[in-house]
Scaffold this active site. Sequence first.
Site, PDB file in Angstrom:
ATOM      1  N   PHE A 260      -1.804  -2.642  16.498  1.00 41.96           N
ATOM      2  CA  PHE A 260      -2.077  -1.487  17.341  1.00 41.96           C
ATOM      3  C   PHE A 260      -3.293  -1.761  18.205  1.00 41.96           C
ATOM      4  CE2 PHE A 260       0.271  -0.035  13.696  1.00 41.96           C
ATOM      5  CZ  PHE A 260       1.223   0.792  14.263  1.00 41.96           C
TER       6      PHE A 260
ATOM      7  N   HIS B 132       2.066  13.684  -1.822  1.00 40.59           N
ATOM      8  CA  HIS B 132       1.805  14.723  -2.811  1.00 40.59           C
ATOM      9  C   HIS B 132       0.300  14.949  -2.839  1.00 40.59           C
ATOM     10  CE1 HIS B 132       2.359  17.024  -6.515  1.00 40.59           C
ATOM     11  NE2 HIS B 132       1.301  16.394  -7.000  1.00 40.59           N
TER      12      HIS B 132
ATOM     13  N   GLU C 262       0.836  -1.199   0.000  1.00 42.35           N
ATOM     14  CA  GLU C 262       0.000   0.000   0.000  1.00 42.35           C
ATOM     15  C   GLU C 262       0.871   1.250   0.000  1.00 42.35           C
ATOM     16  OE1 GLU C 262      -2.634  -0.180   3.335  1.00 42.35           O
ATOM     17  OE2 GLU C 262      -3.459  -2.110   2.736  1.00 42.35           O
TER      18      GLU C 262
ATOM     19  N   ARG D 182      10.417   0.324   9.793  1.00 46.07           N
ATOM     20  CA  ARG D 182      10.137  -0.506  10.967  1.00 46.07           C
ATOM     21  C   ARG D 182       9.387  -1.761  10.551  1.00 46.07           C
ATOM     22  NH1 ARG D 182       4.758  -0.096  11.802  1.00 46.07           N
ATOM     23  NH2 ARG D 182       3.718   1.815  11.173  1.00 46.07           N
TER      24      ARG D 182
END
Length: 95
Positions: free
Chosen positions: A62, A37, A32, A57
């Site tokens: 999460f 921009h 992904e 990383r």
Amino acid sequence: FGWATVGGEGPYKMVTSVGWNPYFANKTKTVEPHLLHEFHQDFYGAEIRIVMTGYLRPELNFDGLESLIKAIHDDIEVSSKALDQPKHTALRKLA
């Protein structure tokens, strides 16, 4: 992170997630790219070429959406600064 072109335009700075996106419990591995921009129109159907020039990383899970969003913002900031370094700018022409 690295560089991307869209429909032959660019290159633009980008940060990319490669993996399973454990927070969303994805069943397939994805790539992904997030281009740093602001585009004034969508580019669905355009060819995107990416060149990855750095690593930030490992993939993480999460505990909530807020911590995921914060990590994404941190990754964008770190990547954008890193891409200004000569060792990365020299590779932008490969995108």
